[in-house]
Scaffold this active site. Structure first.
Site, PDB file in Angstrom:
ATOM      1  N   ASN A 238       0.944  -1.325  -0.106  1.00  7.90           N
ATOM      2  CA  ASN A 238      -0.013   0.029  -0.144  1.00  7.90           C
ATOM      3  C   ASN A 238       0.902   1.244   0.011  1.00  7.90           C
ATOM      4  OD1 ASN A 238      -3.060  -0.315   0.254  1.00  7.90           O
ATOM      5  ND2 ASN A 238      -2.100  -1.891   1.657  1.00  7.90           N
TER       6      ASN A 238
ATOM      7  N   HIS B  90      -7.907  -1.350   5.992  1.00 12.52           N
ATOM      8  CA  HIS B  90      -8.057  -2.743   6.579  1.00 12.52           C
ATOM      9  C   HIS B  90      -8.880  -3.552   5.387  1.00 12.52           C
ATOM     10  CE1 HIS B  90      -8.883  -5.773   9.542  1.00 12.52           C
ATOM     11  NE2 HIS B  90     -10.142  -5.852   9.247  1.00 12.52           N
TER      12      HIS B  90
END
Ligand code: GAR
Length: 194
Positions: free
Chosen positions: A16, A113
């Protein structure tokens, strides 16, 4: 549009973080990567920071497994402030943050998440979704509070669970969605603060 200063925290692979740094490099995310910090000395996320010439640091976390020692968390605040960070971006940072960070950066800490929160908090959320027999899962970006994978939701992206999915194939599909969603959400936050 104002360029937000990002402080990226992560404990692991850093995919990410890479997506965010690539979006900045491509000019689609009008932000500055001020610093990348990890609680794991040999985490690949630190190599990614070096690859993109972003200042980076290892922060020894202290004696606790799921959070930082309070004095360490205060040191983290100091490091982020010194680096000129406006927005703290958790990218696979596997510790819960407490008062020093939450008070220093109110509503300026976000997390990604790999589930459609509030479903499946905690570790390996895609495996939890698979085991529960869900047909859809996804990822969530949310503001961080002092509970695990909890806080006001900013955006979600759905991902289908296919009949022959393994944990690995599902995780790969969720991560593709994460890599699109996280830079896009940060760009939206940049636009709001401009
Ligand atoms: C990501 O899938 C992220 O959603 C997850 O850790 C992974 C980090 O991957 N975070 C959590 O589970 C937070 N509870 P990355 O290091 O390749 O970005």
């Amino acid at each position: 549009m104002k360029s937000l200063g990002l402080g990226i925290l992560g404990s692991g692979r850093g995919s990410n973080c890479r997506a965010i740094l690539e979006a900045i490099r491509a000019g689609t995310l009008p932000a500055r990567a001020c610093v990348v910090i990890s609680d794991v000395i040999d985490a690949p996320i630190l190599d990614i920071a070096r690859e993109f010439s972003v200042p980076n640091a290892y922060l020894p976390p202290g004696q606790f497994r799921t959070r930082l020692e309070p004095n360490v968390e205060s040191e983290l605040v100091r490091m982020l402030r010194d680096a000129g960070v406006d927005l703290v971006v958790l990218a696979g940072f596997m510790r819960v943050l407490k008062a020093p960070m939450l008070e220093a950066f109110p509503r300026r800490i976000i997390n990604i998440h790999p589930s459609l929160l509030p479903k499946f908090q905690g570790l390996q959320a895609w495996k939890q979704a698979l085991a529960a027999g869900e047909t859809v899962t996804g990822c969530t970006v949310h503001y961080v509070d002092d509970k695990i994978d909890h806080g006001d939701i900013i955006a979600q992206r759905q991902v289908p669970i296919l009949p022959n999915d393994s944990a690995e194939t599902l995780h790969a599909r969720v991560q593709i969605a994460e890599h699109e969603l996280y830079p896009a959400v940060i760009a939206q936050l940049c636009a709001k603060t401009s």
